[in-house]
Design a protein around this motif. Structure first.
Motif, PDB file in Angstrom:
ATOM      1  N   UNK A 115      16.531  41.254  16.679  1.00 26.71           N
ATOM      2  CA  UNK A 115      17.124  42.271  16.609  1.00 26.71           C
ATOM      3  C   UNK A 115      18.104  43.618  18.410  1.00 26.71           C
ATOM      4  N   UNK A 116      19.413  43.564  17.299  1.00 32.58           N
ATOM      5  CA  UNK A 116      20.024  43.971  18.853  1.00 32.58           C
ATOM      6  C   UNK A 116      19.222  45.528  19.668  1.00 32.58           C
ATOM      7  N   UNK A 117      19.347  45.759  19.663  1.00 35.16           N
ATOM      8  CA  UNK A 117      19.356  46.539  20.669  1.00 35.16           C
ATOM      9  C   UNK A 117      17.300  47.068  21.563  1.00 35.16           C
ATOM     10  N   UNK A 118      17.024  48.274  21.977  1.00 34.25           N
ATOM     11  CA  UNK A 118      16.099  48.303  22.713  1.00 34.25           C
ATOM     12  C   UNK A 118      15.472  47.965  21.898  1.00 34.25           C
ATOM     13  N   UNK A 119      14.005  47.258  22.228  1.00 29.87           N
ATOM     14  CA  UNK A 119      12.623  47.728  20.805  1.00 29.87           C
ATOM     15  C   UNK A 119      11.030  46.824  21.978  1.00 29.87           C
ATOM     16  N   UNK A 120      10.559  47.341  20.791  1.00 34.21           N
ATOM     17  CA  UNK A 120       9.102  47.345  21.751  1.00 34.21           C
ATOM     18  C   UNK A 120       8.501  46.296  21.334  1.00 34.21           C
ATOM     19  N   UNK A 121       8.960  45.001  21.546  1.00 31.80           N
ATOM     20  CA  UNK A 121       7.912  43.270  20.693  1.00 31.80           C
ATOM     21  C   UNK A 121       6.522  43.779  21.009  1.00 31.80           C
ATOM     22  N   UNK A 122       5.862  44.680  21.209  1.00 31.81           N
ATOM     23  CA  UNK A 122       4.266  44.838  20.768  1.00 31.81           C
ATOM     24  C   UNK A 122       4.566  45.218  19.581  1.00 31.81           C
ATOM     25  N   UNK A 123       4.611  45.840  19.834  1.00 30.08           N
ATOM     26  CA  UNK A 123       4.684  46.853  17.442  1.00 30.08           C
ATOM     27  C   UNK A 123       6.307  46.606  17.233  1.00 30.08           C
ATOM     28  N   UNK A 124       7.010  45.771  17.190  1.00 34.29           N
ATOM     29  CA  UNK A 124       7.610  45.622  16.074  1.00 34.29           C
ATOM     30  C   UNK A 124       9.284  46.562  15.686  1.00 34.29           C
ATOM     31  N   UNK A 125       8.853  47.784  17.001  1.00 32.86           N
ATOM     32  CA  UNK A 125       9.787  48.784  16.969  1.00 32.86           C
ATOM     33  C   UNK A 125      11.205  48.601  17.519  1.00 32.86           C
ATOM     34  N   UNK A 126      12.220  49.135  16.617  1.00 34.12           N
ATOM     35  CA  UNK A 126      13.641  48.817  17.029  1.00 34.12           C
ATOM     36  C   UNK A 126      14.032  50.488  17.560  1.00 34.12           C
ATOM     37  N   UNK A 160       9.219  45.996  11.872  1.00 33.30           N
ATOM     38  CA  UNK A 160       7.662  44.596  11.373  1.00 33.30           C
ATOM     39  C   UNK A 160       6.800  45.282  10.683  1.00 33.30           C
ATOM     40  N   UNK A 161       6.365  45.991  10.839  1.00 28.89           N
ATOM     41  CA  UNK A 161       5.768  47.057  10.103  1.00 28.89           C
ATOM     42  C   UNK A 161       6.538  47.079   8.367  1.00 28.89           C
ATOM     43  N   UNK A 162       7.856  47.549   8.891  1.00 31.58           N
ATOM     44  CA  UNK A 162       8.652  47.576   7.026  1.00 31.58           C
ATOM     45  C   UNK A 162       8.529  46.285   6.466  1.00 31.58           C
TER      46      UNK A 162
END
Ligand SMILES: [Zn+2]
Length: 325
Positions: free
Chosen positions: A71-82, A97-99
């Protein structure tokens, strides 16, 4: 042979490219849809799900090892949130990730592993596992740089993708290569990206045409600076337009300065360079390597190969798949 397979999703600002591949990175099925980011996260997620469904058609879900998403941009790879990628408007905070995991469970009937990573980092992993890195048995340390509209990268250190706190390590595009240089969109000054990515080449080429220079380039654009693109600058340089050649050499020099920093920071065995601009071949690689030879610490320069990427447009999607390996 292991019947397991993995799915990679390369989520970009203009297109979603999804592939199912075996554990050796061989693509078995592929699907592509426009991102249409302006329709918002739910519509984009629906298209991501549709591409996954397409590549899984007719497969035994029991052999699905996981889904990786670049995914582009800022993300938190521990939670898979963009968080708010610049080219995905409306994506404030999306638990990607959760979706995807919830959808897999509901539609495919599998609780599979889902990993989300920065797109350039994923591409680095793709070239390491399945691309340029495969020519170097036992390779443990590699730096990847991609040069097109922007400049991104990723670092493989001791056989692992270097993630950093939020999975964004290796932002080679935003290291300063000229402290007196122009302001970059990121806020920093004289970044490699603002000086050497495709738009910088086009801007510098347009300036040459405006000043009555670069005769062959001027001919290619009918004397209109606004029509200059980085591809046309490259084409003019191939026709020995002296100013276009000098411009490409300058770009290669800047990229070389960036590579020197990466060599000094990460002590790699291999530097792999991809993206549209890298297709200029010797026009970029010759001055780049000259700069590295001149500026890198000799003990660290020795034994480092600098090579073009191999996977082309597939680096992102194969790297995304590799995130789950
Ligand atoms: Zn920057």
């Amino acid at each position: 042979m292991d019947p397991g397979y993995i799915v990679g999703v390369d989520l970009g600002g203009t297109k979603i490219l999804t592939a199912r591949c075996d554990l050796a990175g061989q693509v078995l099925a592929q699907a592509r849809l426009p991102t249409l980011a302006e329709e918002g996260p739910d519509a984009v997620l629906a298209r991501i799900f549709a591409t996954i469904q397409t590549v899984l058609a007719g497969c035994d879900p029991a052999h699905l090892r996981g889904v990786g998403i670049g995914s582009p941009g800022t993300l938190d790879n521990a939670t898979g949130t963009v968080f708010d990628p610049p080219n995905l408007p409306g994506w404030r905070v999306v638990p990607l990730r959760d979706r995807v995991r919830a959808w897999l469970q509901a539609e495919v009937g599998r609780t599979a592993r889902v990993e989300v990573g920065n797109d350039a980092n994923a591409a680095a992993l793709g070239e390491y596992r399945f691309g340029a890195g495969t020519a170097y048995p036992g390779l443990r340390h590699m730096v990847y740089m991609t040069v097109s509209t922007g400049i991104g990268g990723g670092v493989i250190s001791d056989g692992r993708l270097l993630m950093g706190r939020r999975g964004m390590a290796g932002e080679v595009g935003h290291i300063t290569v000229d402290v007196h240089g122009p302001r970059c969109a990121c806020g920093n000054i004289g970044c490699l990206e603002v000086l050497a990515a495709g738009p910088a080449i086009a801007r510098a080429g347009a300036a040459l045409v405006s000043r009555g220079r670069a005769p062959f380039l001027a001919q290619l654009v009918g004397g209109e600076p606004a029509r200059v693109t980085s591809e046309l600058v490259e084409q003019a340089a191939r026709q020995d337009d002296p100013d276009a050649c000098a411009l490409m050499a300058q770009i290669g020099h800047y990229l070389g300065v960036g590579v020197v920093t990466m060599i000094h920071l990460f002590n790699p065995e291999l530097i792999c360079i991809g993206g549209g601009v890298s297709k200029a071949g010797a026009l970029i690689f010759d001055p780049l390597i000259q700069t590295v030879d001149a500026l890198a610490l000799p003990a660290m320069r020795a034994g480092v190969d600098i090579v073009p990427a191999r996977l082309g447009d597939r680096a992102g999607v194969l790297g995304a798949a590799a995130l789950v390996l």
